[in-house]
Design an enzyme around this catalytic site. Structure first.
Site, PDB file in Angstrom:
ATOM      1  CB  SER A 256      -0.994   0.192   1.256  1.00 56.69           C
ATOM      2  OG  SER A 256      -0.051   0.173   2.353  1.00 56.69           O
ATOM      3  CG  ASP A 257       1.757   5.767  -1.446  1.00 51.66           C
ATOM      4  OD1 ASP A 257       2.727   5.878  -0.596  1.00 51.66           O
ATOM      5  OD2 ASP A 257       1.629   6.569  -2.312  1.00 51.66           O
ATOM      6  CG  HIS A 258       3.524   6.902   4.223  1.00 50.88           C
ATOM      7  ND1 HIS A 258       3.000   7.476   5.463  1.00 50.88           N
ATOM      8  CD2 HIS A 258       4.861   6.873   4.479  1.00 50.88           C
ATOM      9  CE1 HIS A 258       3.802   7.634   6.214  1.00 50.88           C
ATOM     10  NE2 HIS A 258       4.933   7.134   5.961  1.00 50.88           N
TER      11      HIS A 258
ATOM     12  CB  ALA B  43      -2.769   3.762   1.171  1.00 51.13           C
TER      13      ALA B  43
END
Ligand code: BGC
Length: 769
Positions: free
Chosen positions: A287-289, A291
Site C-alpha cells: 500500500s502507499d503510506h 493508505a
C-alpha cells in the site's frame, strides 16, 4: 491464485504411498533452500498467525515507533520490511534483530530511490527528455549500485504514472504524457534497478508505482479521485505499469487515489483481476503510506477493522506505515472474516520477494560486514559524477534560440541572475533520496568552472523564488528545522535593481528562473503554471536593459511560457538536473555539448488549455489551422494547440527529413511493413535528433487518436551527414482496445507520420488486410 499445498502435506500425500510420512514431516523442518516454493511453504507451515501478519508490515523508520521498540518487534518476528534508513550501519542492527527471531526470516530495506541515490540524476521528466534508453538505464544502474551498497534491497520506483495535467505536482516524478515512451522507460528502469537478477548484490528490487492511474487525479489536485473510461485506461494509462510488470518488477505500490468509485487500496478488480490474473504479476503489492487507514476517510470502511479486511481481500500484501494489519487481522482471521489462505497467499508473496532478493541465502547480502562500512557515507569517492553529468546534459531541451544567441562565447561579461542560479538544494529536485545538497553543482559553479579566466561572470539573485509568504510557509512546512526556501531579506525592488545594474554592464544575461523543488512535489499541485510574480517582474526588468536574455528554466512541470517565448532570446529547459546539473547546463550554454533533449510532455499555452496532450481523440468539429470560422473545437481567445508540442526540441545544428517511403502500401496480418526516412544534418556542427514515428488509424470501430507514437530513434550525425532510418511495422503496432476491451487491429487504412516532433510530420498511408 491457488495457494500451493504445504510441503509436508505434499510429501505426505506422496509419502503415504511409500510409507515415509514421518520422515516427510521431518523434512519440512529442514527447508530446501534451492527449491523456492518448497522452502517458502515449509516456512509458512511453521509460522504462527502473528508471525505471518508480521511479514505483512512495512514500517517507516523515523515514524511513530521509537527505534528500541522496532528492534523488539523485529526480534519477535513482527515486521516484514522497513524503509527510510539509508546506511548499512543503520540497517545492520535491524537485520540482526530479525535474525534473533524464532523463524529468522530476514527483513528487507526499502527506500524512495527515484532518480538516483547518493548521486542525483535529473528528475523523471528530465530523464525522459533524453529519449535515450541507454542513458536512462545508466541512471537506474548507478542508483542500484549506490543504494545496494548502502544496504538497501528495494526501491519504490519507477514512477510511471502518465500525466496530462501539469498542475499535478508529481508530474515531475513521472516520464511524461505518452504511453509508448513511458512504457519503454518503465521497462528500462525496472531492468536497470534489478540488473542481472534481483538477487545480485548490486541490484535492488523495483516496486513500480503508483498502481494505478495516479497521474489522472481530477483537476491535477493531488490525492483526488480518478474517474475514467475503461477504454482510456487500457489504451493510455495502464500500459506503463504493465510494461514494468512484464519486465519483472518485484513489487507494485498501490495508488492513493480511487478509481471509478473504488479506492485502489480496496480495489480487487485492480489488484486481483487485472494485475495478478490478467497480467500474471508475481511479487508483492504494497500500500502507499497510510493508505489502508485512509479507506476510512474515503468513506468505504467504517473502522480500522473493515479497512484491513478490504485491503487484504483486495490483494494488498504489505501495509505501509500503519498498524491496521497488526491490530485487526488476528481478530478478522479468528472470526472467519479473513481466511488463513488469504493471509498465507500474501505471506507467500512477501517471502517470495525476499527469496528473489537473495536474502534467505544471505540476509546480509547488501549490508555486508561492519569492517567494510564506508567511513563517510557521503564521501566524494562514492559518487558517480561523470555518469550524472552525461545523463544531465542529455536531459536538457533547447526551446528557443533566436539569432543563434546560444551557444554563448566564453568571453566578455556575463550577468547570471535568478533565485535558482545558485541554489544547490533545488538542483536536486524532489525525491532526491540520499542526495546531499552541498554536493550539487549549481549553475553559478558550473559556469564559473567552464569560463575559468576567459570571461567575467557576475551574479545577482535578483528575486526570491516567490514573495508570497503563504507559499513559502507551505513549502517549508515539512522542514521547519531546516527550511528549504530561504528568503533574501532585501526588498524585491532592491534585488531587481542590483540585477539590472549587473545586467547593464554585461554582454548577455543568463536568468535561472522557475520553481523551487518543493513546488513540483507530492502535495504540490498548482492552479497556475506561471512563474511566480517575483520572478516575472525580474525578467521584465531585465528585458528592459535591451541585453540578450537567455532563460535557464528549472522546474518540474510544463510552465506557461508565452511571455518568455515572445521576449527571451533563448530558452533552455533544464528541469531539476541533479548533482551535476550546473556542469551539464554550462556545457550546453557554452556549446561544449549540443542539446539533444526532446519534450516528453506538451507545454500548454495557458492553464485553461489543460489537458493538452498530443494524442487526443478526434472530434466531429475539429479546429483546422488557417481556416477561420466558429463552431469548431477550440478556445477562441488564444491559438489552438500547445505552445511547445510533445517531442519538440532544438539543436545548435539543423536537421532535415526526406519524404517518407513505405516498402508497400499493404500490410498483411503476420507481415511486416518498413517505413523509411532519411535524416540529414544540414547545419554546421555535430548533433543528435530524435526521429519519431506516429500512427493514425483513419477509420475504426471506436474513435482513435489523431496520432500515437509507435517508435523512435535517436540519431547522432556529423555536420552534412545523413542517415536512412528504417522502422518495421507489424499488426501489433496497430492494435488498440475496442469497446469490448479486446486488443485488436482492425483492417483498413492507416497513416504513418514521421517527424522530429509530434507536430511537423511527413506522412504516407497503407492498408491493413
Ligand atoms: C508516496 C510514495 C512513496 C511513499 C514512501 C508516499 O507518500 O506517495 O510515492 O513511495 O510515500 O516514501
Amino acid at each position: 491464485m491457488k495457494p500451493q499445498q504445504p510441503l509436508a502435506k505434499r510429501l505426505c500425500v506422496l509419502g503415504l504411498l511409500a510409507g515415509f510420512c514421518v520422515h516427510a514431516a521431518a523434512a519440512a523442518q529442514t527447508p530446501a533452500l534451492d527449491d523456492k516454493p518448497a522452502f517458502i511453504d515449509s516456512l509458512i507451515e511453521r509460522m504462527t498467525l502473528e508471525e505471518k501478519i508480521g511479514q505483512l508490515r512495512l514500517i517507516s523508520i523515523g515514524g511513530d515507533m521509537p527505534r528500541p521498540r522496532i528492534l523488539e518487534e523485529l526480534a519477535a518476528g513482527h515486521i516484514g520490511g522497513t524503509f527510510n534508513t539509508v546506511t548499512r550501519h543503520d540497517n545492520r542492527p535491524m537485520q540482526d534483530a530479525a535474525q534473533r527471531s524464532r523463524m529468522k526470516i530476514p527483513i528487507f530495506f526499502a527506500y524512495d530511490v527515484v532518480h538516483g541515490h547518493r548521486t542525483i540524476f535529473p528528475i523523471g521528466l528530465g530523464l525522459a527528455s533524453s529519449w535515450d534508453m541507454d542513458t536512462i538505464a545508466r541512471s537506474g544502474r548507478v542508483a542500484a549500485i549506490e543504494a545496494s551498497a548502502d544496504g538497501l534491497d528495494m526501491t519504490f520506483a519507477p514512477t510511471v504514472d502518465i500525466s496530462r495535467d501539469p498542475r499535478w505536482g508529481r508530474t515531475s516524478e513521472g516520464f511524461g504524457e505518452d504511453p509508448y515512451l513511458v512504457s519503454e522507460i518503465a521497462r528500462t528502469m525496472v531492468k536497470a534497478y534489478q540488473g542481472k537478477s534481483p538477487a545480485a548484490r548490486d541490484s535492488i528490487t523495483a516496486s513500480v508505482k503508483h498502481f494505478a492511474l495516479y497521474g489522472a487525479v481530477e483537476g491535477g489536485r493531488d490525492y483526488n479521485v480518478v474517474d475514467m473510461s475503461p477504454m482510456r485506461m487500457h489504451q493510455d494509462f495502464l500500459p506503463p505499469y504493465r510494461a514494468a510488470v512484464e519486465a519483472g518488477a518485484g513489487g507494485v505500490m498501490v495508488a492513493l487515489n480511487a478509481i471509478n468509485g473504488v479506492p485502489a487500496s480496496a480495489n480487487s478488480w485492480l489488484l486481483r483481476d487485472l494485475l495478478r490474473r490478467d497480467w500474471g504479476f508475481r511479487g508483492i503489492t504494497v500500500s502507499d503510506h497510510g493508505a489502508i487507514s485512509e479507506l476510512m476517510r474515503h468513506g468505504v470502511a467504517r473502522d480500522g477493522r473493515e479497512a484491513a479486511r478490504l485491503a487484504i481481500k483486495a490483494g494488498i500484501d504489505m501495509s505501509m506505515a500503519d498498524s491496521l494489519y497488526r491490530d485487526e487481522l488476528p481478530a478478522l482471521v479468528k472470526a472467519g472474516e479473513v481466511d488463513m489462505g488469504e493471509i498465507d497467499a500474501a505471506v507467500r508473496e512477501v517471502l517470495g520477494a525476499k527469496y528473489d532478493m537473495g536474502l534467505f541465502h544471505d540476509p546480509y547480502r547488501r549490508i555486508g560486514v561492519a569492517a567494510d562500512d564506508p567511513q563517510d557515507v557521503n564521501a566524494e569517492s562514492r559518487l558517480h559524477r561523470s555518469e550524472a553529468r552525461d545523463v544531465a546534459r542529455q536531459s536538457i531541451v533547447l526551446l528557443e534560440n533566436h539569432q543563434q544567441t546560444l551557444p554563448l562565447k566564453k568571453r566578455g561579461t556575463i550577468a547570471l541572475v535568478g533565485p535558482l542560479a545558485d541554489s544547490p538544494i533545488d538542483m536536486l529536485g524532489s525525491w532526491s533520496a540520499a542526495g546531499v545538497a552541498g554536493q550539487a553543482v549549481t549553475l553559478r559553479q558550473g559556469m564559473r568552472e567552464a569560463l575559468g579566466d576567459a570571461a567575467t561572470l557576475g551574479y545577482a539573485r535578483g528575486a526570491n523564488v516567490t514573495d508570497d509568504q503563504h507559499m513559502v510557509d507551505y513549502l517549508n512546512f515539512l522542514n521547519w528545522d531546516n527550511p528549504e526556501v530561504v528568503q533574501d531579506p532585501r526588498s524585491a525592488a532592491e534585488m531587481i535593481a542590483e540585477a539590472v545594474a549587473l545586467a547593464n554592464k554585461a554582454d548577455v544575461i543568463v536568468a535561472a528562473v522557475g520553481e523551487s523543488r518543493g513546488m513540483s512535489h507530492e502535495a504540490s499541485s498548482r492552479t497556475s503554471l506561471q512563474l511566480p510574480p517575483s520572478q516575472q517582474r525580474l525578467l521584465e526588468a531585465l528585458k528592459q536593459t535591451g541585453k540578450p536574455l537567455v532563460l535557464v528554466l528549472m522546474n518540474g512541470r510544463p510552465l506557461e511560457l508565452g511571455w518568455a517565448k515572445a521576449n527571451a532570446d533563448a530558452i533552455l529547459e533544464t528541469w531539476f538536473s541533479g548533482t551535476e546539473g550546473g556542469h551539464a547546463i554550462a556545457e550546453v550554454l557554452f556549446g561544449d555539448y549540443n542539446p539533444s533533449g526532446r519534450l516528453p510532455i506538451s507545454f500548454p499555452r495557458s492553464v485553461g488549455q489543460i489537458p493538452t496532450y498530443y494524442n487526443h481523440l478526434r472530434v466531429g468539429r475539429p479546429y483546422v489551422e488557417g481556416k477561420p470560422g466558429n463552431y469548431t473545437s477550440q478556445y477562441f481567445e488564444e491559438p489552438t494547440g500547445p505552445l511547445y508540442p510533445f517531442g519538440y526540441g532544438l539543436s545548435y545544428t539543423q536537421f532535415e527529413l526526406s519524404d517518407v517511403s513505405l516498402s508497400s502500401r499493404e500490410l498483411s496480418r503476420g507481415g511486416t511493413l518498413e517505413a523509411r526516412v532519411t535524416v540529414r544534418n544540414s547545419g554546421q556542427r555535430e548533433g543528435a535528433t530524435v526521429v519519431q514515428l506516429y500512427i493514425q488509424d483513419l477509420v475504426a470501430s471506436v474513435i482513435r487518436p489523431v496520432k500515437e507514437l509507435k517508435a523512435f530513434r535517436k540519431v547522432m550525425l556529423k555536420a552534412g551527414e545523413e542517415q536512412e532510418v528504417r522502422f518495421s511495422l507489424t499488426e501489433d503496432d496497430l492494435k488498440f482496445f475496442n469497446a469490448q476491451l479486446q486488443q485488436v487491429a482492425e483492417s483498413g487504412e492507416f497513416e504513418v507520420q514521421i517527424g522530429l516532433d509530434s507536430q511537423r510530420v511527413q506522412s504516407q498511408r497503407f492498408t491493413l488486410h
